[in-house]
Design an enzyme around this catalytic site. Sequence first.
Site, PDB file in Angstrom:
ATOM      1  N   LYS A   1      61.822 -20.747  52.066  1.00  0.00           N
ATOM      2  CA  LYS A   1      61.549 -19.691  52.015  1.00  0.00           C
ATOM      3  C   LYS A   1      63.052 -18.912  51.951  1.00  0.00           C
ATOM      4  O   LYS A   1      63.449 -18.441  52.965  1.00  0.00           O
ATOM      5  CB  LYS A   1      60.651 -19.276  52.622  1.00  0.00           C
ATOM      6  CG  LYS A   1      59.955 -17.827  52.096  1.00  0.00           C
ATOM      7  CD  LYS A   1      58.700 -17.454  52.719  1.00  0.00           C
ATOM      8  CE  LYS A   1      58.521 -16.060  52.727  1.00  0.00           C
ATOM      9  NZ  LYS A   1      57.764 -15.772  51.179  1.00  0.00           N
TER      10      LYS A   1
HETATM   11  C1  LIG Z   1      57.325 -18.330  46.047  1.00  0.00           C
HETATM   12  C2  LIG Z   1      56.154 -18.359  46.973  1.00  0.00           C
HETATM   13  N1  LIG Z   1      55.177 -19.054  46.579  1.00  0.00           N
HETATM   14  C3  LIG Z   1      54.214 -19.161  47.507  1.00  0.00           C
HETATM   15  C4  LIG Z   1      54.196 -18.154  48.244  1.00  0.00           C
HETATM   16  C5  LIG Z   1      52.639 -18.169  49.319  1.00  0.00           C
HETATM   17  O1  LIG Z   1      53.029 -18.631  50.531  1.00  0.00           O
HETATM   18  P1  LIG Z   1      52.242 -17.856  51.646  1.00  0.00           P
HETATM   19  O2  LIG Z   1      50.895 -18.064  51.560  1.00  0.00           O
HETATM   20  O3  LIG Z   1      52.634 -18.771  52.980  1.00  0.00           O
HETATM   21  O4  LIG Z   1      52.473 -16.689  51.920  1.00  0.00           O
HETATM   22  C6  LIG Z   1      55.050 -17.258  48.455  1.00  0.00           C
HETATM   23  C7  LIG Z   1      54.667 -16.340  49.615  1.00  0.00           C
HETATM   24  O5  LIG Z   1      55.587 -16.080  50.546  1.00  0.00           O
HETATM   25  C8  LIG Z   1      56.193 -17.372  47.913  1.00  0.00           C
HETATM   26  O6  LIG Z   1      57.073 -16.501  47.896  1.00  0.00           O
END
Ligand SMILES: Cc1ncc(COP(=O)(O)O)c(C=O)c1O
Length: 330
Positions: free
Chosen positions: A181
């Site tokens: 991330k």
């Molecule tokens: C690119 C991306 N994919 C998926 C997610 C979903 O992740 P999470 O459920 O941990 O928020 C996020 C959100 O943070 C994201 O930025």
Amino acid sequence: MSDDTIEPREPVDGAIRGLAASDVATARWLWRNGQLVPWDEATVHITAVGHSSVAAVFEGIKAYRAAGGQRLLVFRLDEHVDRLFASARICRTRIPYSAGELRDAVLDVLRANEYRDDTYIRPWAFPSGLIREQMVPAAAVCEVVIDTWSFASQLFTAKACRAAVSSWVRVGDSAMPPRAKAFSNYHNGRLAVIEAKANGHDWPILLNDRHQVSEGAGACIALVRRGTVVTPPLTAGVLESVTRATALTLLADAGVPVEERTVDRTELYLADEIFFLGTAWEVLPVGVVDGLPVGDGEPGPVTRLLQHAYHDVVRGVRLDHPDWITEVPR
Ligand SMILES: Cc1ncc(COP(=O)(O)O)c(C=O)c1O
């Protein structure tokens, strides 16, 4: 330097300038490098923005109001803190705090700001100071900041959205690993969102470099066909989403069959239901995909079931996953 060179320029029509703190309600306190600091005093020198962000990693966490405002519950805090460290490891940066310290820091900053309502929490780590090297070295010391803001759940209020497959391809593990991330990865989703909105849709769905469905711009995706929930695997170019993992468990708890497998684009067109999954998006139904209605265009029974299960677990109504909840101490 003449005066007019330092005056901020007026944006051209329709352009958006970054928000000034006076434009929005900000927290009173944020956490920075081991201490709570007043929001207005958390400044950096202008030269410290720019290349430092190339290597920056972050998290998005939610805290939920519970018991009529008597309790504030952080959802899956440990998993989010672990993912921050995983992102830093992939991006070869070093966070100079332990997971326990960051976990406590999140609780401290929530308590200091006296939140009672749903709150979004954004911790991030970026190489500090003046970075003149384009290739930020792995040894660069990171600062860690935790900002927070009010962010009401839209679980039952958001309408089914219009999604479209993007012409932008999801970044791949061998180029810009989507498993991290990292702020820099978000340029990929950003371009896809801009394209989707320019074409009259709400959100993009990105295919990966193997032409299979990966995820949305800031959320994972799942579809329902003949009663089975199908979601692309963690090797499809997706973030290892906490909400996706939560949904798979809650669906299994409810006896709904789930499959993690590669998904073709045209499976989206035959799906009875589709929904996005993410901390901010929660469980967001998709009503239209590439101009085709999904089912009857309204949230379907599995989507509704999952929304209710998600609501109950994040607000502490349901008690069968106690390790997912961290209460902010008073
Ligand atoms: C690119 C991306 N994919 C998926 C997610 C979903 O992740 P999470 O459920 O941990 O928020 C996020 C959100 O943070 C994201 O930025």
